[in-house]
Design an enzyme around this catalytic site. Sequence first.
Site, PDB file in Angstrom:
ATOM      1  N   GLY A   1       0.825  -1.216   0.000  1.00 11.23           N
ATOM      2  CA  GLY A   1       0.000   0.000   0.000  1.00 11.23           C
ATOM      3  C   GLY A   1       0.850   1.254   0.000  1.00 11.23           C
ATOM      4  N   GLY A   2       1.931   1.226  -0.786  1.00 12.53           N
ATOM      5  CA  GLY A   2       2.865   2.357  -0.776  1.00 12.53           C
ATOM      6  C   GLY A   2       2.520   3.486  -1.725  1.00 12.53           C
ATOM      7  N   SER A   3       1.427   3.342  -2.467  1.00 12.17           N
ATOM      8  CA  SER A   3       1.152   4.341  -3.502  1.00 12.17           C
ATOM      9  C   SER A   3       0.567   5.643  -2.956  1.00 12.17           C
ATOM     10  CB  SER A   3       0.195   3.758  -4.551  1.00 12.17           C
ATOM     11  OG  SER A   3      -1.050   3.452  -3.965  1.00 12.17           O
ATOM     12  N   ARG A   4      -0.134   5.550  -1.848  1.00 17.71           N
ATOM     13  CA  ARG A   4      -0.857   6.725  -1.319  1.00 17.71           C
ATOM     14  C   ARG A   4      -0.720   6.779   0.196  1.00 17.71           C
ATOM     15  NH1 ARG A   4      -6.082   5.455  -1.514  1.00 17.71           N
ATOM     16  NH2 ARG A   4      -6.057   3.576  -2.800  1.00 17.71           N
TER      17      ARG A   4
ATOM     18  N   ASP B   1      -2.324  -7.200  -5.678  1.00 21.25           N
ATOM     19  CA  ASP B   1      -3.440  -7.172  -4.733  1.00 21.25           C
ATOM     20  C   ASP B   1      -2.994  -8.057  -3.573  1.00 21.25           C
ATOM     21  OD1 ASP B   1      -5.670  -7.736  -3.202  1.00 21.25           O
ATOM     22  OD2 ASP B   1      -7.032  -7.788  -4.909  1.00 21.25           O
TER      23      ASP B   1
ATOM     24  N   TYR C   1     -13.244  -4.056  10.490  1.00 21.20           N
ATOM     25  CA  TYR C   1     -11.949  -3.357  10.481  1.00 21.20           C
ATOM     26  C   TYR C   1     -11.226  -3.540  11.823  1.00 21.20           C
ATOM     27  CZ  TYR C   1      -8.704   0.623   9.950  1.00 21.20           C
ATOM     28  OH  TYR C   1      -7.592   1.416   9.868  1.00 21.20           O
ATOM     29  N   ALA C   2     -11.962  -3.334  12.923  1.00 23.03           N
ATOM     30  CA  ALA C   2     -11.349  -3.451  14.261  1.00 23.03           C
ATOM     31  C   ALA C   2     -10.871  -4.875  14.507  1.00 23.03           C
ATOM     32  CB  ALA C   2     -12.347  -3.035  15.338  1.00 23.03           C
ATOM     33  N   ALA C   3     -11.676  -5.861  14.053  1.00 20.39           N
ATOM     34  CA  ALA C   3     -11.274  -7.262  14.241  1.00 20.39           C
ATOM     35  C   ALA C   3      -9.999  -7.557  13.444  1.00 20.39           C
ATOM     36  CB  ALA C   3     -12.402  -8.196  13.816  1.00 20.39           C
TER      37      ALA C   3
HETATM   38  P1  NDP Z   1      -5.210   4.985   1.948  1.00 17.91           P
HETATM   39  O1  NDP Z   1      -6.564   4.538   1.541  1.00 17.91           O
HETATM   40  O2  NDP Z   1      -4.833   6.401   1.793  1.00 17.91           O
HETATM   41  O3  NDP Z   1      -4.108   4.069   1.192  1.00 17.91           O
HETATM   42  C1  NDP Z   1      -4.222   2.685   1.210  1.00 17.91           C
HETATM   43  C2  NDP Z   1      -3.090   2.066   0.411  1.00 17.91           C
HETATM   44  O4  NDP Z   1      -3.272   0.639   0.412  1.00 17.91           O
HETATM   45  C3  NDP Z   1      -3.078   2.497  -1.045  1.00 17.91           C
HETATM   46  O5  NDP Z   1      -1.766   2.493  -1.526  1.00 17.91           O
HETATM   47  C4  NDP Z   1      -3.898   1.403  -1.721  1.00 17.91           C
HETATM   48  O6  NDP Z   1      -3.608   1.343  -3.110  1.00 17.91           O
HETATM   49  C5  NDP Z   1      -3.376   0.185  -0.938  1.00 17.91           C
HETATM   50  N1  NDP Z   1      -4.291  -0.957  -0.996  1.00 17.91           N
HETATM   51  C6  NDP Z   1      -5.589  -1.030  -0.639  1.00 17.91           C
HETATM   52  N2  NDP Z   1      -6.080  -2.247  -0.887  1.00 17.91           N
HETATM   53  C7  NDP Z   1      -5.059  -2.980  -1.408  1.00 17.91           C
HETATM   54  C8  NDP Z   1      -4.936  -4.306  -1.897  1.00 17.91           C
HETATM   55  N3  NDP Z   1      -5.958  -5.165  -1.874  1.00 17.91           N
HETATM   56  N4  NDP Z   1      -3.744  -4.709  -2.372  1.00 17.91           N
HETATM   57  C9  NDP Z   1      -2.683  -3.854  -2.409  1.00 17.91           C
HETATM   58  N5  NDP Z   1      -2.742  -2.602  -1.955  1.00 17.91           N
HETATM   59  C10 NDP Z   1      -3.916  -2.160  -1.482  1.00 17.91           C
HETATM   60  O7  NDP Z   1      -5.076   4.500   3.459  1.00 17.91           O
HETATM   61  P2  NDP Z   1      -4.178   5.079   4.666  1.00 17.91           P
HETATM   62  O8  NDP Z   1      -2.888   5.552   4.155  1.00 17.91           O
HETATM   63  O9  NDP Z   1      -5.026   5.984   5.463  1.00 17.91           O
HETATM   64  O10 NDP Z   1      -3.986   3.748   5.541  1.00 17.91           O
HETATM   65  C11 NDP Z   1      -2.798   2.977   5.498  1.00 17.91           C
HETATM   66  C12 NDP Z   1      -2.849   1.984   6.650  1.00 17.91           C
HETATM   67  O11 NDP Z   1      -2.938   2.683   7.883  1.00 17.91           O
HETATM   68  C13 NDP Z   1      -4.066   1.061   6.590  1.00 17.91           C
HETATM   69  O12 NDP Z   1      -3.704  -0.223   7.012  1.00 17.91           O
HETATM   70  C14 NDP Z   1      -5.019   1.697   7.593  1.00 17.91           C
HETATM   71  O13 NDP Z   1      -5.908   0.752   8.123  1.00 17.91           O
HETATM   72  C15 NDP Z   1      -4.037   2.209   8.632  1.00 17.91           C
HETATM   73  N6  NDP Z   1      -4.577   3.284   9.453  1.00 17.91           N
HETATM   74  C16 NDP Z   1      -4.973   4.481   8.912  1.00 17.91           C
HETATM   75  C17 NDP Z   1      -5.466   5.484   9.727  1.00 17.91           C
HETATM   76  C18 NDP Z   1      -5.891   6.808   9.199  1.00 17.91           C
HETATM   77  O14 NDP Z   1      -6.387   7.612   9.995  1.00 17.91           O
HETATM   78  N7  NDP Z   1      -5.704   7.122   7.922  1.00 17.91           N
HETATM   79  C19 NDP Z   1      -5.600   5.275  11.185  1.00 17.91           C
HETATM   80  C20 NDP Z   1      -5.156   3.983  11.627  1.00 17.91           C
HETATM   81  C21 NDP Z   1      -4.663   3.043  10.794  1.00 17.91           C
HETATM   82  P3  NDP Z   1      -4.669   0.721  -4.181  1.00 17.91           P
HETATM   83  O15 NDP Z   1      -6.025   1.194  -3.769  1.00 17.91           O
HETATM   84  O16 NDP Z   1      -4.221   1.210  -5.511  1.00 17.91           O
HETATM   85  O17 NDP Z   1      -4.531  -0.763  -4.070  1.00 17.91           O
END
Ligand code: NDP
Length: 254
Positions: A21-24, A70, A162-164
């Site tokens: 999930g490094g893209s965003r 994915d 999500y919490a689980a």
């Molecule tokens: P974003 O939605 O901004 O980014 C999520 C990232 O995960 C994207 O790069 C997305 O890319 C990738 N992703 C999602 N689904 C998949 C998949 N099936 N396979 C590969 N990559 C995937 O989320 P956040 O940056 O906010 O969250 C990052 C982490 O931090 C998560 O685990 C979240 O639960 C946790 N978190 C976030 C909080 C917050 O307040 N933002 C608070 C607590 C925890 P793409 O969609 O292109 O696959």
Amino acid sequence: MPVEHAAREGILKDRVAVVTGGSRGIGRAIVEELLREGAVVHYFSRSEGDSLEYFRENHPASDVTYHQVDVSDEAVVAETFEKILEARPGIDILVNNAGITRDGLIMRMSSEDWRTVMDVNLASAFYCSRAVARHMIKRRAGSIINITSVVGKIGNAGQANYAASKAGLIGFTKSLARETAGRSVRVNAIAPGFIETEMTDKLNEQQRAQLIEQIPMGRIGSGEDVARACLFLASDMSTYITGEVLTVGGGLAM
Ligand code: NDP
């Protein structure tokens, strides 16, 4: 301002890292922090978006590779790690960050929403960690960091799935830490509070104000706040720390 090294230098010089999930969002901030400190970074997501262009533009001296993965697809995850390990033996750092929400009160939550969240947030960490653990154990070095959430510790109405998944990640972290500690492989979790990303963009002004009221430090966190904690756990600054959950929440859920 963070220090940008001209050539690849820094406390992670030439260490190989994988970030899911490094893209965003938080994942992007983590990739940047690791690049700044000289790591070679492979990152996964389902879509690249502008991420690779962004990293190449902002970190021109860095070695960064995008993989379309994915993380809930076990076979694709395994193939991708094989490919990375063929090119360069050894992965030093794994950050299991990819995560999604599919919120809803339990009575209206579909089984599909339950399963999808479990697969993307929890099973993925198992698939990725299993792929690197053998190599880390053999080399007697490595750091795995699982991004959980304060919600995994205190729960949240409307986020049972999500919490689980996030509570599951904490149990997974501690169990894997016990399995690997004797071989100097460390496994820790970070529990962010409320962090400014697309995930939290959905909040309206009133929800945002109510939320800030609950945070002792009086502000929503940034991806960099989480990324710096991640750097600490990834680096030799934390060589005697394993099985811990580090909350990055401005005092929320202390
Ligand atoms: P974003 O939605 O901004 O980014 C999520 C990232 O995960 C994207 O790069 C997305 O890319 C990738 N992703 C999602 N689904 C998949 C998949 N099936 N396979 C590969 N990559 C995937 O989320 P956040 O940056 O906010 O969250 C990052 C982490 O931090 C998560 O685990 C979240 O639960 C946790 N978190 C976030 C909080 C917050 O307040 N933002 C608070 C607590 C925890 P793409 O969609 O292109 O696959």
